[in-house]
Scaffold this active site. Structure first.
Site, PDB file in Angstrom:
ATOM      1  N   ILE A   1       0.847  -1.205   0.000  1.00  0.00           N
ATOM      2  CA  ILE A   1       0.000   0.000   0.000  1.00  0.00           C
ATOM      3  C   ILE A   1       0.879   1.249   0.000  1.00  0.00           C
ATOM      4  O   ILE A   1       0.582   2.253  -0.665  1.00  0.00           O
ATOM      5  CB  ILE A   1      -0.967   0.001   1.214  1.00  0.00           C
ATOM      6  CG1 ILE A   1      -1.756  -1.307   1.258  1.00  0.00           C
ATOM      7  CG2 ILE A   1      -1.933   1.183   1.126  1.00  0.00           C
ATOM      8  CD1 ILE A   1      -2.591  -1.502   2.501  1.00  0.00           C
TER       9      ILE A   1
ATOM     10  N   SER B   1      -7.422  -0.762  10.296  1.00  0.00           N
ATOM     11  CA  SER B   1      -7.961  -1.914   9.589  1.00  0.00           C
ATOM     12  C   SER B   1      -9.421  -2.147   9.941  1.00  0.00           C
ATOM     13  O   SER B   1      -9.848  -1.892  11.077  1.00  0.00           O
ATOM     14  CB  SER B   1      -7.132  -3.136   9.997  1.00  0.00           C
ATOM     15  OG  SER B   1      -7.773  -4.309   9.609  1.00  0.00           O
TER      16      SER B   1
ATOM     17  N   TYR C   1      -1.957  -9.071  15.947  1.00  0.00           N
ATOM     18  CA  TYR C   1      -1.849  -8.057  14.886  1.00  0.00           C
ATOM     19  C   TYR C   1      -3.030  -7.082  14.972  1.00  0.00           C
ATOM     20  O   TYR C   1      -2.850  -5.861  14.982  1.00  0.00           O
ATOM     21  CB  TYR C   1      -1.826  -8.732  13.500  1.00  0.00           C
ATOM     22  CG  TYR C   1      -2.164  -7.764  12.403  1.00  0.00           C
ATOM     23  CD1 TYR C   1      -1.233  -6.821  11.985  1.00  0.00           C
ATOM     24  CD2 TYR C   1      -3.433  -7.746  11.823  1.00  0.00           C
ATOM     25  CE1 TYR C   1      -1.550  -5.892  11.004  1.00  0.00           C
ATOM     26  CE2 TYR C   1      -3.758  -6.823  10.847  1.00  0.00           C
ATOM     27  CZ  TYR C   1      -2.823  -5.904  10.449  1.00  0.00           C
ATOM     28  OH  TYR C   1      -3.139  -4.974   9.490  1.00  0.00           O
TER      29      TYR C   1
ATOM     30  N   LYS D   1      -3.433  -2.743  15.957  1.00  0.00           N
ATOM     31  CA  LYS D   1      -4.167  -1.695  15.235  1.00  0.00           C
ATOM     32  C   LYS D   1      -5.141  -0.984  16.182  1.00  0.00           C
ATOM     33  O   LYS D   1      -5.267   0.240  16.172  1.00  0.00           O
ATOM     34  CB  LYS D   1      -4.927  -2.279  14.037  1.00  0.00           C
ATOM     35  CG  LYS D   1      -4.000  -2.774  12.938  1.00  0.00           C
ATOM     36  CD  LYS D   1      -3.202  -1.621  12.318  1.00  0.00           C
ATOM     37  CE  LYS D   1      -2.131  -2.066  11.364  1.00  0.00           C
ATOM     38  NZ  LYS D   1      -1.220  -0.991  10.946  1.00  0.00           N
TER      39      LYS D   1
ATOM     40  N   PHE E   1     -10.344  -1.689   4.160  1.00  0.00           N
ATOM     41  CA  PHE E   1     -11.027  -2.962   3.924  1.00  0.00           C
ATOM     42  C   PHE E   1     -10.024  -3.852   3.155  1.00  0.00           C
ATOM     43  O   PHE E   1      -8.872  -3.897   3.542  1.00  0.00           O
ATOM     44  CB  PHE E   1     -12.407  -2.709   3.310  1.00  0.00           C
ATOM     45  CG  PHE E   1     -13.344  -2.227   4.415  1.00  0.00           C
ATOM     46  CD1 PHE E   1     -13.166  -0.971   5.008  1.00  0.00           C
ATOM     47  CD2 PHE E   1     -14.290  -3.071   4.956  1.00  0.00           C
ATOM     48  CE1 PHE E   1     -13.937  -0.564   6.102  1.00  0.00           C
ATOM     49  CE2 PHE E   1     -15.072  -2.669   6.043  1.00  0.00           C
ATOM     50  CZ  PHE E   1     -14.887  -1.417   6.609  1.00  0.00           C
TER      51      PHE E   1
ATOM     52  N   ASN F   1      -3.370 -14.005   1.327  1.00  0.00           N
ATOM     53  CA  ASN F   1      -4.556 -13.280   0.851  1.00  0.00           C
ATOM     54  C   ASN F   1      -5.112 -13.879  -0.441  1.00  0.00           C
ATOM     55  O   ASN F   1      -4.390 -14.508  -1.219  1.00  0.00           O
ATOM     56  CB  ASN F   1      -4.224 -11.801   0.643  1.00  0.00           C
ATOM     57  CG  ASN F   1      -3.852 -11.134   1.962  1.00  0.00           C
ATOM     58  OD1 ASN F   1      -2.721 -10.710   2.144  1.00  0.00           O
ATOM     59  ND2 ASN F   1      -4.780 -11.078   2.889  1.00  0.00           N
TER      60      ASN F   1
ATOM     61  N   ARG G   1     -16.435  -9.845   1.410  1.00  0.00           N
ATOM     62  CA  ARG G   1     -15.520  -8.769   1.815  1.00  0.00           C
ATOM     63  C   ARG G   1     -15.710  -7.567   0.900  1.00  0.00           C
ATOM     64  O   ARG G   1     -16.272  -7.677  -0.185  1.00  0.00           O
ATOM     65  CB  ARG G   1     -14.046  -9.225   1.700  1.00  0.00           C
ATOM     66  CG  ARG G   1     -13.653 -10.397   2.568  1.00  0.00           C
ATOM     67  CD  ARG G   1     -13.514  -9.988   4.026  1.00  0.00           C
ATOM     68  NE  ARG G   1     -13.067 -11.108   4.841  1.00  0.00           N
ATOM     69  CZ  ARG G   1     -13.876 -12.015   5.386  1.00  0.00           C
ATOM     70  NH1 ARG G   1     -15.181 -11.945   5.191  1.00  0.00           N
ATOM     71  NH2 ARG G   1     -13.386 -12.996   6.139  1.00  0.00           N
TER      72      ARG G   1
ATOM     73  N   ARG H   1     -11.560 -21.275   7.242  1.00  0.00           N
ATOM     74  CA  ARG H   1     -10.277 -20.873   7.850  1.00  0.00           C
ATOM     75  C   ARG H   1     -10.577 -20.298   9.237  1.00  0.00           C
ATOM     76  O   ARG H   1     -11.457 -19.442   9.370  1.00  0.00           O
ATOM     77  CB  ARG H   1      -9.601 -19.820   6.963  1.00  0.00           C
ATOM     78  CG  ARG H   1      -8.263 -19.336   7.481  1.00  0.00           C
ATOM     79  CD  ARG H   1      -7.553 -18.436   6.482  1.00  0.00           C
ATOM     80  NE  ARG H   1      -8.222 -17.149   6.285  1.00  0.00           N
ATOM     81  CZ  ARG H   1      -7.771 -16.179   5.488  1.00  0.00           C
ATOM     82  NH1 ARG H   1      -6.653 -16.364   4.802  1.00  0.00           N
ATOM     83  NH2 ARG H   1      -8.421 -15.056   5.359  1.00  0.00           N
TER      84      ARG H   1
END
Ligand code: WQD
Length: 353
Positions: free
Chosen positions: A27, A139, A164, A168, A193, A214, A246, A310
């Protein structure tokens, strides 16, 4: 006067240097492009622990000049202080962080030290140098499994499902507390997102180390023959086709949201400010929809099977991005198809290298 000389003159006359921590990452690198296109002068600090030097070559080809880059861990006050003073930094976009959910559960201290330590160090240096403007990478994971959809910024933050995710959440709290304490900072947290895609030039894109976690890099690597088969993690969710939903956002749309946020903070000056924005498209797409759209645009059949769920996945999340539109003047412009096309172009040119 030639165009690059004019640009240089403009840079020298206005203080528009933005420090991009983690600017060689996925990003971060796309945001460097968006910043430069908006007339800012991006300067990168990156330790290349999860990125590659080739990103700098891609940036150079896109922008036509070399983006200044300090190769160093940004959790180092002396290096940061020197960089702020030498480059006359006016604002910061803070991407540098570890982001592997699984690893964060195995190595919590590594994640807390790196992700929160670097944020605290950065804030201390900002206070010392009088730099006020900061954009923080947050996030949508802060919403956990939401009670209703789409998610709005005012909804409660759920207990984090991973270390993680917690870095955030705590990061957001630290920033909110700084403003509440009246410190001279102006901060925006952007809740991302699911970023996907690549720069349309295919000169920069996502470079996952090893087997991708991902979905989209897994899809493109399977189509390219690097992975044998995509596993769709569950088709028994309470969604129309049974797979998870998503909000997939083109990485260039996400990059441009940072520029909009920076502009919204305005000129440096007294006062404290903290705010948070969802950065998504407002549209939910299922895993199987992504598979079909990809097959359609690439003309290839994807080798996939339905696998087990998952652990840690939520059923569905997508953004209400009204606040970003109303207050930042930003909205996502690129379609899911465009994002997947750019991701596929990027994957194909990687193979040529
Ligand atoms: C997307 C969907 C999987 C891989 C990511 C980041 C997270 C946060 C938000 C920033 C899910 C499914 C995946 C595969 C699959 N961003 N899937 N097969 O988990 O939504 O979260 O964005 O902080 O940190 O990781 O993204 O791309 O892993 O999964 O079926 O091989 O694809 O189950 O429904 P996720 P993802």
């Amino acid at each position: 006067m030639c165009l690059p000389c004019l640009r240089l003159l403009k840079f020298k006359m206005t203080n528009n240097t933005i420090l991009v921590t983690g600017g060689a990452g996925y990003i971060g690198s796309h945001t460097v492009v968006a910043l430069a296109e908006a007339g800012y002068r991006p300067v990168i600090i990156d330790d290349f622990s999860n990125s590659q030097q080739s990103v700098l070559d891609g940036l150079k080809q896109i922008l036509g000049y070399e983006v200044p880059c300090v190769v160093h861990d940004c959790n180092d006050p002396a290096t940061l202080l020197d960089l702020f003073q030498r480059e006359n930094v006016r604002g910061v976009i803070h991407f540098a962080a570890f982001k592997a959910v699984g690893e964060s559960m195995a190595e919590p201290l590594k994640y807390y030290r790196n992700n929160l330590g670097s944020l605290i160090t950065l804030l201390e240096v900002m206070l010392e140098t009088g730099v006020t403007d900061l954009i923080f990478s947050s996030s949508c994971t802060v919403y956990g499994e939401p009670d209703s959809l789409p998610v709005v910024e005012t909804m409660p933050v759920k207990p984090a499902a991973s270390v993680y995710g917690n870095t955030k959440q705590v990061g957001e709290e630290i920033l909110r507390d700084m403003a509440a304490a009246g410190k001279p900072v102006k901060i925006i947290s952007l809740r991302y997102f699911n970023p996907i895609g690549a720069h349309p030039s295919a000169l920069i894109g996502e470079l996952p180390l090893g087997v991708p976690n991902n979905l989209v890099p897994y899809i493109t690597q399977t189509a390219a023959g690097i992975r044998e088969q995509l596993s769709v993690f569950g088709d028994d969710y309470p969604t129309p086709d049974g797979s998870c939903i998503r909000d997939y956002i083109h990485v260039m749309d996400l990059a441009e949201a940072h520029v909009a946020a920076l502009q919204a903070l305005g000129q440096p000056g007294p006062g404290s400010h903290y705010d948070v924005f969802n950065i998504g498209t407002g549209l939910g797409h299922s895993v199987l929809e992504l598979v079909r759209t990809f097959e359609n645009l690439s003309g290839r059949r994807l080798n996939y099977r339905i696998g087990p769920r998952r652990a840690g996945d939520i059923t569905a999340v997508y953004a209400d991005a009204t606040k970003a539109w109303e207050q930042l003047g930003w909205s996502a412009k690129r379609s899911l198809r465009e994002a997947l096309e750019d991701a596929w172009r990027w994957q194909q040119q990687l193979e040529k290298k």
